[in-house]
Design a protein around this motif. Structure first.
Motif, PDB file in Angstrom:
ATOM      1  N   GLY A  73     -48.448  44.465 -80.757  1.00 55.63           N
ATOM      2  CA  GLY A  73     -48.385  43.994 -82.136  1.00 55.63           C
ATOM      3  C   GLY A  73     -47.214  44.566 -82.901  1.00 55.63           C
ATOM      4  O   GLY A  73     -46.711  45.654 -82.589  1.00 55.63           O
ATOM      5  N   SER A  74     -46.774  43.820 -83.898  1.00 57.27           N
ATOM      6  CA  SER A  74     -45.661  44.272 -84.737  1.00 57.27           C
ATOM      7  C   SER A  74     -46.008  45.586 -85.417  1.00 57.27           C
ATOM      8  O   SER A  74     -47.153  45.830 -85.786  1.00 57.27           O
ATOM      9  CB  SER A  74     -45.314  43.205 -85.779  1.00 57.27           C
ATOM     10  N   GLY A  75     -44.986  46.425 -85.556  1.00 61.03           N
ATOM     11  CA  GLY A  75     -45.172  47.725 -86.166  1.00 61.03           C
ATOM     12  C   GLY A  75     -43.841  48.424 -86.353  1.00 61.03           C
ATOM     13  O   GLY A  75     -42.776  47.855 -86.072  1.00 61.03           O
ATOM     14  N   LEU A 100     -55.564  26.246 -77.002  1.00 60.89           N
ATOM     15  CA  LEU A 100     -54.595  26.169 -78.088  1.00 60.89           C
ATOM     16  C   LEU A 100     -53.478  25.229 -77.698  1.00 60.89           C
ATOM     17  O   LEU A 100     -53.026  25.216 -76.577  1.00 60.89           O
ATOM     18  CB  LEU A 100     -53.993  27.543 -78.368  1.00 60.89           C
ATOM     19  N   SER A 101     -53.056  24.434 -78.644  1.00 56.16           N
ATOM     20  CA  SER A 101     -51.856  23.636 -78.416  1.00 56.16           C
ATOM     21  C   SER A 101     -50.682  24.393 -79.008  1.00 56.16           C
ATOM     22  O   SER A 101     -50.854  25.300 -79.813  1.00 56.16           O
ATOM     23  CB  SER A 101     -52.001  22.265 -79.071  1.00 56.16           C
ATOM     24  N   ASP A 102     -49.474  24.043 -78.600  1.00 54.24           N
ATOM     25  CA  ASP A 102     -48.292  24.727 -79.135  1.00 54.24           C
ATOM     26  C   ASP A 102     -48.274  24.609 -80.646  1.00 54.24           C
ATOM     27  O   ASP A 102     -48.361  23.525 -81.200  1.00 54.24           O
ATOM     28  CB  ASP A 102     -47.008  24.141 -78.552  1.00 54.24           C
ATOM     29  N   GLY A 103     -48.160  25.755 -81.316  1.00 50.94           N
ATOM     30  CA  GLY A 103     -48.035  25.770 -82.762  1.00 50.94           C
ATOM     31  C   GLY A 103     -49.315  25.491 -83.512  1.00 50.94           C
ATOM     32  O   GLY A 103     -49.277  25.147 -84.685  1.00 50.94           O
ATOM     33  N   ALA A 104     -50.470  25.626 -82.882  1.00 53.10           N
ATOM     34  CA  ALA A 104     -51.733  25.349 -83.554  1.00 53.10           C
ATOM     35  C   ALA A 104     -52.015  26.385 -84.629  1.00 53.10           C
ATOM     36  O   ALA A 104     -51.837  27.568 -84.411  1.00 53.10           O
ATOM     37  CB  ALA A 104     -52.874  25.330 -82.547  1.00 53.10           C
ATOM     38  N   MET A 105     -52.433  25.926 -85.817  1.00 55.20           N
ATOM     39  CA  MET A 105     -52.848  26.866 -86.854  1.00 55.20           C
ATOM     40  C   MET A 105     -54.309  27.218 -86.575  1.00 55.20           C
ATOM     41  O   MET A 105     -55.104  26.338 -86.269  1.00 55.20           O
ATOM     42  CB  MET A 105     -52.725  26.237 -88.245  1.00 55.20           C
ATOM     43  N   THR A 106     -54.640  28.476 -86.651  1.00 55.58           N
ATOM     44  CA  THR A 106     -55.971  28.916 -86.277  1.00 55.58           C
ATOM     45  C   THR A 106     -56.696  29.554 -87.448  1.00 55.58           C
ATOM     46  O   THR A 106     -56.114  29.834 -88.478  1.00 55.58           O
ATOM     47  CB  THR A 106     -55.891  29.900 -85.096  1.00 55.58           C
ATOM     48  N   ALA A 107     -57.981  29.786 -87.252  1.00 54.55           N
ATOM     49  CA  ALA A 107     -58.831  30.365 -88.295  1.00 54.55           C
ATOM     50  C   ALA A 107     -58.694  31.884 -88.328  1.00 54.55           C
ATOM     51  O   ALA A 107     -57.789  32.441 -87.740  1.00 54.55           O
ATOM     52  CB  ALA A 107     -60.276  29.954 -88.044  1.00 54.55           C
ATOM     53  N   HIS A 108     -59.620  32.564 -88.975  1.00 56.14           N
ATOM     54  CA  HIS A 108     -59.580  34.009 -89.172  1.00 56.14           C
ATOM     55  C   HIS A 108     -59.407  34.766 -87.861  1.00 56.14           C
ATOM     56  O   HIS A 108     -59.945  34.408 -86.842  1.00 56.14           O
ATOM     57  CB  HIS A 108     -60.868  34.459 -89.871  1.00 56.14           C
ATOM     58  N   LYS A 109     -58.654  35.844 -87.903  1.00 55.66           N
ATOM     59  CA  LYS A 109     -58.378  36.677 -86.738  1.00 55.66           C
ATOM     60  C   LYS A 109     -58.381  38.142 -87.154  1.00 55.66           C
ATOM     61  O   LYS A 109     -57.965  38.486 -88.240  1.00 55.66           O
ATOM     62  CB  LYS A 109     -56.996  36.305 -86.170  1.00 55.66           C
ATOM     63  N   SER A 110     -58.822  39.006 -86.254  1.00 61.32           N
ATOM     64  CA  SER A 110     -58.769  40.450 -86.472  1.00 61.32           C
ATOM     65  C   SER A 110     -57.473  40.967 -85.842  1.00 61.32           C
ATOM     66  O   SER A 110     -57.279  40.854 -84.636  1.00 61.32           O
ATOM     67  CB  SER A 110     -59.980  41.117 -85.815  1.00 61.32           C
ATOM     68  N   TRP A 111     -56.582  41.515 -86.657  1.00 63.64           N
ATOM     69  CA  TRP A 111     -55.270  41.943 -86.200  1.00 63.64           C
ATOM     70  C   TRP A 111     -55.250  43.435 -85.880  1.00 63.64           C
ATOM     71  O   TRP A 111     -55.864  44.224 -86.577  1.00 63.64           O
ATOM     72  CB  TRP A 111     -54.222  41.685 -87.285  1.00 63.64           C
ATOM     73  N   ARG A 112     -54.498  43.807 -84.860  1.00 62.55           N
ATOM     74  CA  ARG A 112     -54.160  45.205 -84.606  1.00 62.55           C
ATOM     75  C   ARG A 112     -52.685  45.446 -84.938  1.00 62.55           C
ATOM     76  O   ARG A 112     -52.216  46.557 -84.845  1.00 62.55           O
ATOM     77  CB  ARG A 112     -54.423  45.563 -83.148  1.00 62.55           C
ATOM     78  N   ALA A 113     -51.982  44.393 -85.281  1.00 61.96           N
ATOM     79  CA  ALA A 113     -50.570  44.481 -85.644  1.00 61.96           C
ATOM     80  C   ALA A 113     -50.447  44.852 -87.115  1.00 61.96           C
ATOM     81  O   ALA A 113     -51.413  44.782 -87.868  1.00 61.96           O
ATOM     82  CB  ALA A 113     -49.893  43.137 -85.393  1.00 61.96           C
ATOM     83  N   GLY A 114     -49.233  45.222 -87.529  1.00 61.47           N
ATOM     84  CA  GLY A 114     -48.969  45.539 -88.921  1.00 61.47           C
ATOM     85  C   GLY A 114     -47.814  44.694 -89.447  1.00 61.47           C
ATOM     86  O   GLY A 114     -46.959  44.235 -88.682  1.00 61.47           O
TER      87      GLY A 114
END
Length: 152
Positions: free
Chosen positions: A128-130, A2-16
């Motif tokens: 993760g955020s919560g 990853l480069s700094d600030g890279a936009m990425t594809a789909h991700k599975s989050w555990r954060a809210g």
């Protein structure tokens, strides 16, 4: 990689998604903070963040990301950045200053404000955020004027 600030594809989050209930006004600025502990330094750690509208992210006092992508209805983007060099053994502090524009323009379609943030390291370790994140509304910046510059 990853480069700094890279936009990425789909991700599975555990954060809210999180936001201050009393900060749903135009130009709301909200400061979020999470203290977390790690035993030893990982080889790699990645921060993922989605925010409506912009954010600055700090880890242990160092700015690690200034978001650059707006999210639109039907297209929620997020950014990822390698942050391992900013971690330290023991207690770490993550701070996010989030700004919700809340005023329509050619580049922004106001919708509900929110922050989704997660750090991944060491295989399956995550923070993760919560609801346990500290939150402070910075009301000095609220109001109906739209700034031409975001966090410059």
């Amino acid at each position: 990689r990853l480069s700094d600030g890279a936009m990425t594809a789909h991700k599975s989050w555990r954060a809210g998604w999180v936001w201050a209930q009393d900060a749903r006004v135009p130009n709301a600025h909200v400061l979020f903070r999470k203290d977390f502990e790690i035993g030893s330094l990982p080889a790699s750690a990645v921060l993922h963040i989605a925010v409506e509208s912009f954010a600055r992210v700090y880890l242990n006092g160092a700015e690690v990301l200034k978001t650059g992508f707006l999210s639109y209805p039907g297209l929620q983007t997020y950014e990822s950045v390698e942050i391992g060099r900013h971690l330290r053994p023991g207690v770490n502090q993550l701070a996010v200053l989030a700004w919700w524009i809340g005023i329509g323009s050619a580049s922004s379609w106001p919708k509900d404000p929110g922050l989704l943030c997660e750090i991944e390291w060491g295989g399956d370790e995550r923070i993760g955020s919560g609801p346990d994140w500290k939150c402070l509304v910075l009301d000095a910046w609220t109001g109906g004027a739209r700034s031409p510059n975001h966090y410059n």
